[in-house]
Design an enzyme around this catalytic site. Sequence first.
Site, PDB file in Angstrom:
ATOM      1  CB  SER A 288       7.192  -7.227 -10.037  1.00 16.81           C
ATOM      2  OG  SER A 288       6.560  -6.098  -9.490  1.00 16.81           O
TER       3      SER A 288
HETATM    4  N1  SAH Z   1       3.589  -6.271  -5.800  1.00 19.54           N
HETATM    5  C1  SAH Z   1       2.839  -6.365  -7.041  1.00 19.54           C
HETATM    6  C2  SAH Z   1       3.378  -5.371  -8.039  1.00 19.54           C
HETATM    7  C3  SAH Z   1       2.280  -4.662  -8.735  1.00 19.54           C
HETATM    8  S1  SAH Z   1       2.758  -3.231  -9.621  1.00 19.54           S
HETATM    9  C4  SAH Z   1       2.830  -7.759  -7.597  1.00 19.54           C
HETATM   10  O1  SAH Z   1       3.586  -8.624  -7.119  1.00 19.54           O
HETATM   11  O2  SAH Z   1       2.048  -8.051  -8.508  1.00 19.54           O
HETATM   12  C5  SAH Z   1       2.546  -1.954  -8.415  1.00 19.54           C
HETATM   13  C6  SAH Z   1       1.216  -1.852  -7.725  1.00 19.54           C
HETATM   14  O3  SAH Z   1       1.268  -0.684  -6.886  1.00 19.54           O
HETATM   15  C7  SAH Z   1       0.026  -1.634  -8.655  1.00 19.54           C
HETATM   16  O4  SAH Z   1      -0.954  -2.603  -8.395  1.00 19.54           O
HETATM   17  C8  SAH Z   1      -0.458  -0.237  -8.312  1.00 19.54           C
HETATM   18  O5  SAH Z   1      -1.855  -0.065  -8.429  1.00 19.54           O
HETATM   19  C9  SAH Z   1      -0.004  -0.089  -6.871  1.00 19.54           C
HETATM   20  N2  SAH Z   1       0.108   1.274  -6.367  1.00 19.54           N
HETATM   21  C10 SAH Z   1       0.569   2.376  -7.002  1.00 19.54           C
HETATM   22  N3  SAH Z   1       0.517   3.452  -6.207  1.00 19.54           N
HETATM   23  C11 SAH Z   1       0.009   3.025  -5.017  1.00 19.54           C
HETATM   24  C12 SAH Z   1      -0.308   3.675  -3.786  1.00 19.54           C
HETATM   25  N4  SAH Z   1      -0.130   4.971  -3.592  1.00 19.54           N
HETATM   26  N5  SAH Z   1      -0.812   2.917  -2.791  1.00 19.54           N
HETATM   27  C13 SAH Z   1      -1.031   1.583  -2.955  1.00 19.54           C
HETATM   28  N6  SAH Z   1      -0.761   0.927  -4.090  1.00 19.54           N
HETATM   29  C14 SAH Z   1      -0.251   1.633  -5.111  1.00 19.54           C
END
Ligand code: SAH
Length: 213
Positions: A64
Amino acid sequence: MTDTYRHKGLRRKLVETIKEKGIKDQRILEAIGKVPRHLFMDSGFVEFAYRDQAFPIGSGQTISQPYTVAFQTELLQAQKHEKVLEIGTGSGYQCAILLELGVKVYTIERYRELYLKSRTLLNKIGYKPYFFYGDGYLGLPRFAPFDKILITAGAPEIPQNLKEQLKIGGRMVVPVGGSGGQVMIVVERISEKEFKETKHGYFAFVPMLKGKE
Ligand code: SAH
């Protein structure tokens, strides 16, 4: 795994940028100034680590934007020693920011590859959340209730399971909407059955998907 003076200087500039964009919580600004974001980036994008932008991290996902991380963290109002559930470990960057605030983090990722990668990295650099590979829609009933829940992917609606895993007096921060963008919503649990929702502007997250891969 090096963190140089140059990196520290770039982080100071990033903190200024985020402050100018409206983040006031000093604890969060300090955390952004401390966490070496370049270690969380995919090799092809390392040189852009201190730009206030999202970047690809593999499996079609993104790390993000720092401002968004700070904004969600500010809305969460996490206090030291609280139990925080994060949905979407991704790169692990948001998780590290939360840990810098002195909270206990439970983090779930649905892509096995990202779960393994962020677990290895965070452990290596000394961050110790509880890691889970699974579907965040289910939350972690065994560890509930949580003081705070932070969803870092765009949810089509507020996940009911997760509302039920909030402590009374707790809050959840969740971007709600489809692929065109999401509204940032804060859900406060007022009592067993009462919840209050407030809206906090528009954002663009990767989608929250069901199941695991
Ligand atoms: N907090 C992360 C943001 C990553 S983007 C960071 O700081 O890098 C969002 C993330 O949510 C992705 O890695 C994606 O695979 C995950 N995601 C999406 N749906 C999900 C679910 N149902 N359960 C767990 N993770 C999920």
